[in-house]
Scaffold this motif. Sequence first.
Motif, PDB file in Angstrom:
ATOM      1  N   TYR A  21       0.833  -1.212   0.000  1.00 56.09           N
ATOM      2  CA  TYR A  21       0.000   0.000   0.000  1.00 56.09           C
ATOM      3  C   TYR A  21       0.866   1.259   0.000  1.00 56.09           C
ATOM      4  CZ  TYR A  21      -3.278   3.541   1.662  1.00 56.09           C
ATOM      5  OH  TYR A  21      -4.024   4.681   1.796  1.00 56.09           O
ATOM      6  N   SER A  43      -8.813  -5.422 -16.846  1.00 55.81           N
ATOM      7  CA  SER A  43     -10.009  -5.554 -16.007  1.00 55.81           C
ATOM      8  C   SER A  43     -11.273  -5.541 -16.855  1.00 55.81           C
ATOM      9  CB  SER A  43     -10.063  -4.417 -14.981  1.00 55.81           C
ATOM     10  OG  SER A  43      -8.897  -4.389 -14.188  1.00 55.81           O
ATOM     11  N   PHE A 241     -11.338 -11.771  -2.664  1.00 55.86           N
ATOM     12  CA  PHE A 241     -11.892 -10.506  -3.131  1.00 55.86           C
ATOM     13  C   PHE A 241     -12.207 -10.552  -4.625  1.00 55.86           C
ATOM     14  CE2 PHE A 241      -9.639  -8.905   0.720  1.00 55.86           C
ATOM     15  CZ  PHE A 241     -10.766  -8.396   1.363  1.00 55.86           C
ATOM     16  N   ILE A 245     -15.926  -9.778  -6.200  1.00 56.38           N
ATOM     17  CA  ILE A 245     -16.173  -8.818  -7.284  1.00 56.38           C
ATOM     18  C   ILE A 245     -16.865  -9.506  -8.460  1.00 56.38           C
ATOM     19  CG2 ILE A 245     -15.064  -7.341  -9.006  1.00 56.38           C
ATOM     20  CD1 ILE A 245     -12.866  -6.811  -6.903  1.00 56.38           C
ATOM     21  N   ILE A 270     -18.609   0.211 -10.913  1.00 56.32           N
ATOM     22  CA  ILE A 270     -18.082  -0.036  -9.559  1.00 56.32           C
ATOM     23  C   ILE A 270     -17.225  -1.304  -9.545  1.00 56.32           C
ATOM     24  CG2 ILE A 270     -18.709  -0.664  -7.196  1.00 56.32           C
ATOM     25  CD1 ILE A 270     -21.161   1.144  -7.496  1.00 56.32           C
ATOM     26  N   CYS A 271     -17.726  -2.355 -10.172  1.00 59.15           N
ATOM     27  CA  CYS A 271     -16.965  -3.613 -10.229  1.00 59.15           C
ATOM     28  C   CYS A 271     -15.657  -3.431 -10.995  1.00 59.15           C
ATOM     29  CB  CYS A 271     -17.797  -4.711 -10.882  1.00 59.15           C
ATOM     30  SG  CYS A 271     -19.191  -5.293  -9.866  1.00 59.15           S
ATOM     31  N   LEU A 273     -13.892  -0.629 -11.260  1.00 60.10           N
ATOM     32  CA  LEU A 273     -12.988   0.136 -10.394  1.00 60.10           C
ATOM     33  C   LEU A 273     -12.367  -0.758  -9.322  1.00 60.10           C
ATOM     34  CD1 LEU A 273     -15.074   3.417  -9.902  1.00 60.10           C
ATOM     35  CD2 LEU A 273     -13.037   3.120 -11.313  1.00 60.10           C
ATOM     36  N   LEU A 274     -13.196  -1.587  -8.707  1.00 62.91           N
ATOM     37  CA  LEU A 274     -12.695  -2.482  -7.655  1.00 62.91           C
ATOM     38  C   LEU A 274     -11.710  -3.493  -8.230  1.00 62.91           C
ATOM     39  CD1 LEU A 274     -16.000  -3.213  -5.679  1.00 62.91           C
ATOM     40  CD2 LEU A 274     -14.095  -1.764  -4.955  1.00 62.91           C
ATOM     41  N   LEU A 275     -12.004  -3.992  -9.440  1.00 61.25           N
ATOM     42  CA  LEU A 275     -11.165  -5.033 -10.022  1.00 61.25           C
ATOM     43  C   LEU A 275      -9.789  -4.500 -10.401  1.00 61.25           C
ATOM     44  CD1 LEU A 275     -10.865  -7.930 -10.945  1.00 61.25           C
ATOM     45  CD2 LEU A 275     -11.854  -7.273 -13.151  1.00 61.25           C
ATOM     46  N   LYS A 277      -8.195  -2.009  -9.166  1.00 61.28           N
ATOM     47  CA  LYS A 277      -7.451  -1.725  -7.933  1.00 61.28           C
ATOM     48  C   LYS A 277      -6.911  -3.021  -7.318  1.00 61.28           C
ATOM     49  CE  LYS A 277      -9.928   2.527  -6.685  1.00 61.28           C
ATOM     50  NZ  LYS A 277      -8.742   3.430  -6.700  1.00 61.28           N
ATOM     51  N   LEU A 278      -7.720  -4.061  -7.363  1.00 58.92           N
ATOM     52  CA  LEU A 278      -7.305  -5.352  -6.815  1.00 58.92           C
ATOM     53  C   LEU A 278      -6.149  -5.949  -7.624  1.00 58.92           C
ATOM     54  CD1 LEU A 278      -7.845  -7.676  -4.791  1.00 58.92           C
ATOM     55  CD2 LEU A 278      -9.389  -8.658  -6.501  1.00 58.92           C
TER      56      LEU A 278
END
Length: 332
Positions: A21, A43, A241, A245, A270-271, A273-275, A277-278
Amino acid sequence: MDREQEEMQFLGLFGVFIEGYKIIISCRKIFSQITLALILPLSFIYLAHIEVSHTLFSKILHTENQLDNTRAGTTKYNKLTDHVSSEWTTYWLFKFAYFTFLLIFSLLSTAAVVYTIACVYTAREFTFKKVMSVVPKVWKRLMVTFLCTFIAFFGYNIVAILAFVLWAVTISNTTIGVVLFFVGLALYVVGFVYLTIVWHLASVVSVLEDIYGFKAMVKSKELIKGKMWVAIAVFFMLNFFLVVIQRLFEVYVVHGESLGMLRRTVFGIICLLLLFKLILFGLVIQTVLYFVCKSYHHESIDKSALSDHLEVYLGEYEPLKAKDVQLEPFHV
């Protein structure tokens, strides 16, 4: 990286996550550029594949259902047969294209992130343009390692299938056979997870050392000893995670017709963006884990030697020599 290498051996699961991080936050600009260029398309490809596969397969099921309710030998039956064959061809061609682009962007993303973190580790100046100029050369090494890993997985699954066939024709109907089935299934999952972890770490080895392919896998296997539980925990947390997702995308986008187009689009974004980042976080974590494993085995990396090999005149990439990585062990 803020930590000295000898300190990294003491990092556990949360320490690895925190270190990853910190790296992302400290280099937000370059990682944002890498994400937009490589990880965001990766993604999008991953999520779009779920939606398109569902649509194509639904059409195939609908056509096959019509075929089952049509008398064989009629003109309509022949047309439906040709139609379903065409739909299956389209489905498998799409799958082939998907896996091709997924592999390309996965390897390019890995090369970019690993190289960038190595530059951070050596405190070397870098730009997005320089990183992208190095990526194609590193990508070739990663491709060889992937192909070797694919061979290993293929052989592993062949052995598993043969064992299952042997079980099915011998003791499948006995009590001990049922017990052995679940034991074998557990062992298969453990082996699959282990091979996946070795592959991920071997990808980092392929970028930062002068070995790749099966040799990188052997090196990865050696490095992971002693930090196996940390690697396993990282694997399961990241994949947990990922499954969450994917499940959200399937429920609210793929099967969310009742929500309306606007809400489905919002959930899709949203999915996405989350993916991405993951994926970025996962690539950073696997690189941090490499340095942690090197530190744990007291394999000191000379930062100046690594820096010299990361980028030379005109931005030409030169892999790190083993003698520069395998220096004299340091002692704590």
